[in-house]
Design an enzyme around this catalytic site. Structure first.
Site, PDB file in Angstrom:
ATOM      1  CG  ASN A   1      -4.493 -20.225  34.584  1.00  0.00           C
ATOM      2  OD1 ASN A   1      -4.473 -20.580  33.423  1.00  0.00           O
ATOM      3  ND2 ASN A   1      -5.545 -19.601  35.112  1.00  0.00           N
TER       4      ASN A   1
ATOM      5  N   GLY B   1      -1.131 -14.373  35.350  1.00  0.00           N
ATOM      6  CA  GLY B   1      -0.196 -15.206  36.100  1.00  0.00           C
ATOM      7  C   GLY B   1       0.959 -14.401  36.668  1.00  0.00           C
TER       8      GLY B   1
ATOM      9  CG  HIS C   1      -3.359 -17.277  38.396  1.00  0.00           C
ATOM     10  ND1 HIS C   1      -2.655 -17.555  37.247  1.00  0.00           N
ATOM     11  CD2 HIS C   1      -4.314 -16.380  38.053  1.00  0.00           C
ATOM     12  CE1 HIS C   1      -3.154 -16.846  36.244  1.00  0.00           C
ATOM     13  NE2 HIS C   1      -4.168 -16.129  36.711  1.00  0.00           N
TER      14      HIS C   1
ATOM     15  CB  CYS D   1      -6.199 -13.304  28.664  1.00  0.00           C
ATOM     16  SG  CYS D   1      -4.573 -13.456  27.881  1.00  0.00           S
TER      17      CYS D   1
ATOM     18  CD  GLU E   1      -1.924 -18.836  29.968  1.00  0.00           C
ATOM     19  OE1 GLU E   1      -3.132 -18.517  30.095  1.00  0.00           O
ATOM     20  OE2 GLU E   1      -1.121 -18.229  29.241  1.00  0.00           O
ATOM     21  NE  ARG E   2      -9.022 -21.996  33.772  1.00  0.00           N
ATOM     22  CZ  ARG E   2      -9.938 -21.222  34.344  1.00  0.00           C
ATOM     23  NH1 ARG E   2     -10.701 -21.709  35.311  1.00  0.00           N
ATOM     24  NH2 ARG E   2     -10.079 -19.956  34.000  1.00  0.00           N
TER      25      ARG E   2
ATOM     26  CG  ASN F   1      -0.306 -15.344  26.562  1.00  0.00           C
ATOM     27  OD1 ASN F   1      -0.929 -14.890  27.505  1.00  0.00           O
ATOM     28  ND2 ASN F   1      -0.632 -16.515  26.031  1.00  0.00           N
TER      29      ASN F   1
ATOM     30  CB  CYS G   1       0.246 -16.329  32.065  1.00  0.00           C
ATOM     31  SG  CYS G   1      -1.396 -16.282  32.820  1.00  0.00           S
ATOM     32  N   GLY G   2      -0.303 -12.859  31.624  1.00  0.00           N
ATOM     33  CA  GLY G   2      -0.386 -11.578  32.323  1.00  0.00           C
ATOM     34  C   GLY G   2      -1.001 -11.698  33.701  1.00  0.00           C
TER      35      GLY G   2
END
Length: 278
Positions: A195, A225, A164, A73, A213-214, A11, A222-223
């Site tokens: 997301n 996420g 999310h 993030c 991801e949005r 990422n 995605c952390g």
């Protein structure tokens, strides 16, 4: 403008030290869209400016690749920790970082004078629909039926400072995320978009996940996420409270301390290269 390209599990973001590199706020969206382009720019999932903070040691100002602001993030905040330590902005291995008005706590493990692994206290998961936000009448949106693109799914919604939606599937790799991802991101029940994590359960401590991801599309990790995925797994009774989330770019360990109601994320951060762009 000088920058450092870094990634956490693939990422990748462009990192700018705002103490030395100045840019007007109104110029940022176009700059971010230009440098984030994979074939015509530096290439990234977005840009993160590292700013001074009155509340914490540093502030993380996060932007998505499409030039929109993001609140948080997880992979990005680990890279912020590595940036400020490796480039001499701090000599502390325990620091606080403000993002979207929230304070996160980082514990960094070093090797040969460089940060290799970071454990982040990501705070408490937000499950109240109005706070995520998602339009849902119940107290929590867990395994709730939803129709997206003409197909029925069960969705669990969590905020880790950003929204999310977690969907459990039998086949993660076979999904056409380019087709279905935007339908989830822009679904009418998400007033600020979302997301979306597509998750396959491997065992009681391991899952596989892909993410849309949005504002950035599919990313390698995605952390936040991964944190939302772990929370959704636990709420649905699929896993224990410590979950290894395997993503396209690596894996993260997510732990939910149910007594303290805190999420801990542990994973790597890597520097790719240092550069300069007009």
């Amino acid at each position: 403008m000088k920058f450092v390209k870094m990634h956490g599990c693939g990422n990748d973001y462009i990192y700018v030290n705002s103490a030395t590199e100045k840019m007007a706020m109104e110029d940022k969206p176009e700059f971010i869209r230009r440098v984030s382009r994979r074939h015509f720019g530096v290439g990234s999932d977005g840009v993160i400016f590292i700013n001074p903070s009155e509340k914490a040691d540093f502030e993380m100002e996060m932007w998505n690749a499409d030039g929109t602001r993001g609140e948080m993030c997880g992979n990005g905040i680990r890279c912020v920790g590595k940036f400020v330590y490796d480039f001499g902005l701090t000599d502390k291995v325990n620091i606080t970082v403000e993002s979207g008005g929230q304070i996160k706590y980082l514990n960094m493990t070093t090797e040969n004078g460089k940060v290799k692994m970071i454990r982040v206290n990501m705070g408490s998961p937000i499950l109240e629909p109005a706070q995520i936000p998602v339009k849902y009448a119940g107290d929590q949106m867990v395994a709730a039926p939803i129709e997206v693109g003409g197909k029925s799914y069960e969705m669990t919604c969590v905020s880790m400072g950003n929204p999310h939606a977690v969907v459990f599937v039998e086949d993660v790799q076979g999904l056409d995320l380019v087709k279905i991802g935007p339908d989830f991101e822009n679904h009418e029940i998400f007033p600020k978009r979302t997301n979306t994590e597509f998750v396959k359960i491997i065992d009681r401590n391991t899952v596989e996940m892909r993410v849309w991801e949005r504002g950035s599309g599919e990313t390698l990790a995605c952390g936040t996420g991964c944190c939302a995925t772990a929370v959704a797994c636990i709420l649905n009774g699929f896993t224990e409270d410590a979950v290894t989330v395997k993503v396209l770019g690596g894996e993260l360990l997510i732990e939910w301390d149910r007594e303290e109601n805190l999420i801990y994320m542990t994973g790597p951060a890597e520097t790719v290269f240092v550069g300069e762009v007009e």
